[in-house]
Design an enzyme around this catalytic site. Structure first.
Site, PDB file in Angstrom:
ATOM      1  N   GLU A  84      53.141  43.293  41.060  1.00  0.00           N
ATOM      2  CA  GLU A  84      53.139  42.064  42.449  1.00  0.00           C
ATOM      3  C   GLU A  84      53.811  42.530  43.371  1.00  0.00           C
ATOM      4  O   GLU A  84      53.381  41.466  44.513  1.00  0.00           O
ATOM      5  CB  GLU A  84      54.035  40.451  41.064  1.00  0.00           C
ATOM      6  CG  GLU A  84      53.137  39.958  40.108  1.00  0.00           C
ATOM      7  CD  GLU A  84      51.800  39.246  40.119  1.00  0.00           C
ATOM      8  OE1 GLU A  84      51.321  39.777  41.396  1.00  0.00           O
ATOM      9  OE2 GLU A  84      51.632  39.587  39.677  1.00  0.00           O
ATOM     10  N   HIS A 113      52.423  41.883  31.511  1.00  0.00           N
ATOM     11  CA  HIS A 113      51.983  41.565  32.376  1.00  0.00           C
ATOM     12  C   HIS A 113      51.312  42.341  33.388  1.00  0.00           C
ATOM     13  O   HIS A 113      50.379  42.920  34.382  1.00  0.00           O
ATOM     14  CB  HIS A 113      52.868  40.351  33.088  1.00  0.00           C
ATOM     15  CG  HIS A 113      52.088  39.798  34.303  1.00  0.00           C
ATOM     16  ND1 HIS A 113      50.325  38.991  34.540  1.00  0.00           N
ATOM     17  CD2 HIS A 113      52.528  39.904  35.884  1.00  0.00           C
ATOM     18  CE1 HIS A 113      50.285  38.482  35.414  1.00  0.00           C
ATOM     19  NE2 HIS A 113      50.590  38.877  36.373  1.00  0.00           N
ATOM     20  N   HIS A 140      44.394  39.723  33.941  1.00  0.00           N
ATOM     21  CA  HIS A 140      44.287  38.817  33.085  1.00  0.00           C
ATOM     22  C   HIS A 140      43.620  39.051  31.618  1.00  0.00           C
ATOM     23  O   HIS A 140      44.117  38.707  30.473  1.00  0.00           O
ATOM     24  CB  HIS A 140      45.005  37.841  33.827  1.00  0.00           C
ATOM     25  CG  HIS A 140      45.587  37.100  33.728  1.00  0.00           C
ATOM     26  ND1 HIS A 140      45.837  35.736  34.756  1.00  0.00           N
ATOM     27  CD2 HIS A 140      47.260  37.124  34.191  1.00  0.00           C
ATOM     28  CE1 HIS A 140      46.582  35.751  35.679  1.00  0.00           C
ATOM     29  NE2 HIS A 140      47.384  36.447  34.899  1.00  0.00           N
ATOM     30  N   LYS A 179      52.309  26.199  40.404  1.00  0.00           N
ATOM     31  CA  LYS A 179      51.492  26.943  39.163  1.00  0.00           C
ATOM     32  C   LYS A 179      52.324  26.604  37.874  1.00  0.00           C
ATOM     33  O   LYS A 179      53.295  27.720  37.935  1.00  0.00           O
ATOM     34  CB  LYS A 179      51.215  28.222  39.077  1.00  0.00           C
ATOM     35  CG  LYS A 179      49.682  28.029  40.338  1.00  0.00           C
ATOM     36  CD  LYS A 179      48.545  29.823  40.128  1.00  0.00           C
ATOM     37  CE  LYS A 179      47.877  29.193  41.066  1.00  0.00           C
ATOM     38  NZ  LYS A 179      47.067  30.935  40.795  1.00  0.00           N
ATOM     39  N   ASN A 226      45.337  36.272  43.780  1.00  0.00           N
ATOM     40  CA  ASN A 226      44.609  36.648  42.288  1.00  0.00           C
ATOM     41  C   ASN A 226      44.295  38.196  42.394  1.00  0.00           C
ATOM     42  O   ASN A 226      43.489  38.480  41.493  1.00  0.00           O
ATOM     43  CB  ASN A 226      43.929  35.356  42.144  1.00  0.00           C
ATOM     44  CG  ASN A 226      44.647  34.042  41.737  1.00  0.00           C
ATOM     45  OD1 ASN A 226      45.372  34.724  40.305  1.00  0.00           O
ATOM     46  ND2 ASN A 226      43.723  33.801  42.311  1.00  0.00           N
ATOM     47  N   ARG A 245      56.017  11.353  31.673  1.00  0.00           N
ATOM     48  CA  ARG A 245      55.215  11.898  32.547  1.00  0.00           C
ATOM     49  C   ARG A 245      56.205  12.065  34.181  1.00  0.00           C
ATOM     50  O   ARG A 245      55.439  11.589  35.313  1.00  0.00           O
ATOM     51  CB  ARG A 245      54.905  10.731  32.709  1.00  0.00           C
ATOM     52  CG  ARG A 245      53.602   9.518  32.317  1.00  0.00           C
ATOM     53  CD  ARG A 245      53.141   7.664  32.955  1.00  0.00           C
ATOM     54  NE  ARG A 245      52.262   7.364  32.700  1.00  0.00           N
ATOM     55  CZ  ARG A 245      52.702   6.294  31.075  1.00  0.00           C
ATOM     56  NH1 ARG A 245      54.040   6.068  30.622  1.00  0.00           N
ATOM     57  NH2 ARG A 245      51.739   6.197  30.700  1.00  0.00           N
ATOM     58  N   LYS A 269      54.224  35.260  49.733  1.00  0.00           N
ATOM     59  CA  LYS A 269      53.658  34.262  48.442  1.00  0.00           C
ATOM     60  C   LYS A 269      54.002  32.564  49.217  1.00  0.00           C
ATOM     61  O   LYS A 269      52.523  31.945  49.936  1.00  0.00           O
ATOM     62  CB  LYS A 269      53.561  34.110  47.436  1.00  0.00           C
ATOM     63  CG  LYS A 269      53.175  33.312  46.609  1.00  0.00           C
ATOM     64  CD  LYS A 269      53.742  33.854  44.919  1.00  0.00           C
ATOM     65  CE  LYS A 269      52.936  32.229  44.328  1.00  0.00           C
ATOM     66  NZ  LYS A 269      52.660  32.860  42.687  1.00  0.00           N
ATOM     67  N   ARG A 300      44.549  30.241  48.888  1.00  0.00           N
ATOM     68  CA  ARG A 300      45.511  31.285  48.097  1.00  0.00           C
ATOM     69  C   ARG A 300      44.652  32.082  46.887  1.00  0.00           C
ATOM     70  O   ARG A 300      45.649  32.961  46.269  1.00  0.00           O
ATOM     71  CB  ARG A 300      45.683  29.900  47.635  1.00  0.00           C
ATOM     72  CG  ARG A 300      47.064  30.079  46.535  1.00  0.00           C
ATOM     73  CD  ARG A 300      47.758  29.206  45.769  1.00  0.00           C
ATOM     74  NE  ARG A 300      49.061  28.911  44.602  1.00  0.00           N
ATOM     75  CZ  ARG A 300      49.467  28.116  44.201  1.00  0.00           C
ATOM     76  NH1 ARG A 300      49.898  27.096  44.794  1.00  0.00           N
ATOM     77  NH2 ARG A 300      50.750  28.518  43.406  1.00  0.00           N
ATOM     78  N   HIS A 341      44.236  39.727  39.175  1.00  0.00           N
ATOM     79  CA  HIS A 341      43.854  39.155  37.979  1.00  0.00           C
ATOM     80  C   HIS A 341      42.979  39.072  37.677  1.00  0.00           C
ATOM     81  O   HIS A 341      43.781  38.418  36.092  1.00  0.00           O
ATOM     82  CB  HIS A 341      44.912  37.964  38.601  1.00  0.00           C
ATOM     83  CG  HIS A 341      46.569  38.387  39.314  1.00  0.00           C
ATOM     84  ND1 HIS A 341      46.744  39.201  39.701  1.00  0.00           N
ATOM     85  CD2 HIS A 341      46.952  37.772  38.539  1.00  0.00           C
ATOM     86  CE1 HIS A 341      47.791  39.535  39.997  1.00  0.00           C
ATOM     87  NE2 HIS A 341      48.615  38.619  39.233  1.00  0.00           N
ATOM     88  N   GLU A 401      44.982  26.319  45.719  1.00  0.00           N
ATOM     89  CA  GLU A 401      43.888  27.880  45.759  1.00  0.00           C
ATOM     90  C   GLU A 401      42.490  26.512  45.696  1.00  0.00           C
ATOM     91  O   GLU A 401      41.618  26.707  45.105  1.00  0.00           O
ATOM     92  CB  GLU A 401      44.368  27.167  44.197  1.00  0.00           C
ATOM     93  CG  GLU A 401      43.694  29.151  43.787  1.00  0.00           C
ATOM     94  CD  GLU A 401      44.391  29.361  42.914  1.00  0.00           C
ATOM     95  OE1 GLU A 401      44.779  30.810  42.597  1.00  0.00           O
ATOM     96  OE2 GLU A 401      44.050  29.425  41.956  1.00  0.00           O
TER      97      GLU A 401
END
Length: 345
Positions: free
Chosen positions: A169, A246, A231, A127, A224, A105, A206, A220, A227, A216
């Protein structure tokens, strides 16, 4: 995140940092590249620790690798006071943080990003996650690391292609938030940047956005930009010989989404020209087969910003200013891909 440290000598700063932490055991997670090229930089400075390396590459960012990591943690008798050091790129930080956050946990972890991409992007924001059935970052959580230690010493270990991947980026940060920063970034001889300064500026951009919107819910989403399509392209080609890093895929995403920015938000045509010229100067151009368009668009519909059946994009109003939750139809995405294919090599 308790600590964000920019290090000038990681072999000194890491053991100093660890003396400020209380933990029962220390685990170091790496991939098969990092253990050979980055671990030797810090190994002699580390106190007693257990270590584990998994096979490098985005294709291994999945539940099977997580199962191996959790088994390592179990076999090493890690308890809830154990501290994990994720030493590596974005895959290591994302997956190592995810595994630490779900083991018993949740146990604490520290990220030591070793690639430009992970230093300017994945190092901040909390993230964590893995790819699932061909969908990028499909399974994951939000959870902040105990700390992040960033050193540009590790960049010397990178192949040029990996350094360039992270540079996508960096360029994105200027496009969405800081026009002057974007225009200051080199496209000719881009490898000769003062990386320490660039990393600090990009991390600052960032972090400012993430601090205002940790989960997000709104702002935020501008991170992206590039992306949604990027992506989708990265995932589509992941299991093919036409594999893209990437940043290479995100560069295509930023050009195509700049086209959508011009179409939907009336971003000036001059900005569109500038963006595609600067990105092509660094990343070059590939050809995306028309036959791949529908498969790429299908993957766009799995993007986490979407709302129901709508494709939600983060698009530019101009260089340095970005908006979010812009609904775009399938035909417009096809137009954007056709625009990219029409550009001169």
């Amino acid at each position: 995140m308790d600590t964000l440290l920019f290090s000038s000598d990681i072999s000194l700063d890491l053991p100093r940092y660890l003396t400020t932490k209380k933990y029962s055991k220390l685990g170091v997670l790496m991939d098969s590249q990092t253990i050979n090229h980055c671990y030797p930089i810090v190994s002699a400075a580390l106190p007693e620790h257990a270590m584990h390396a998994f096979e490098a590459g985005e294709v291994h960012k999945n539940l099977d690798t997580c199962r191996d990591i959790w088994q390592w943690m179990t076999d090493a008798n890690f308890d809830r006071k154990t501290l994990i050091l994720n030493l590596g790129g974005g895959v290591t930080g994302d997956m190592g943080g995810f595994c630490a956050s779900t083991y018993k946990r949740g146990i604490r972890f520290v990220n030591i990003p070793t690639t430009l991409l992970s230093q300017v992007d994945a190092s901040v924001g909390g993230k964590l996650g893995i790819d699932f059935n061909g969908f990028k970052n499909h399974i994951g959580v939000f959870n902040q690391p105990e700390g992040v230690l960033i050193s540009d010493e590790f960049l010397q270990t990178l192949p040029e292609a990996e350094l360039r991947s992270g540079y996508a980026e960096v360029l994105k940060h200027g496009l969405i938030r800081n026009e002057n920063y974007f225009y200051s970034l080199k496209t000719e001889n881009w490898q000769t940047q003062h990386w320490k300064d660039i990393i600090a500026v990009s991390v600052g951009i960032k972090r400012e956005v993430v601090d205002k919107d940790p989960k997000e819910d709104g702002l935020r989403k501008i991170l992206n930009f590039g992306h949604t399509i990027g992506h989708a392209i990265e995932s589509h080609y992941l299991d093919t010989p036409y594999h893209l890093l990437h940043g290479e895929a995100i560069a295509i995403g930023m050009i195509t989404e700049a086209y959508l920015s011009h179409k939907f938000l009336r971003m000036p045509a001059a900005d569109l020209d500038t963006i595609q010229q600067k990105l092509l100067a660094v990343f070059g151009k590939i050809s995306i087969a028309d036959a791949d368009f529908n498969a790429i668009i299908k993957r766009c519909f799995q993007d986490k910003k979407n709302d129901g059946e709508a494709l939600n994009f983060s698009l530019l109003k101009r260089i340095g200013s970005c908006d979010f939750n812009i609904v775009v139809g399938k035909e417009a995405v096809i137009e954007a891909l056709e625009y990219y294919n029409s550009l001169a090599d």
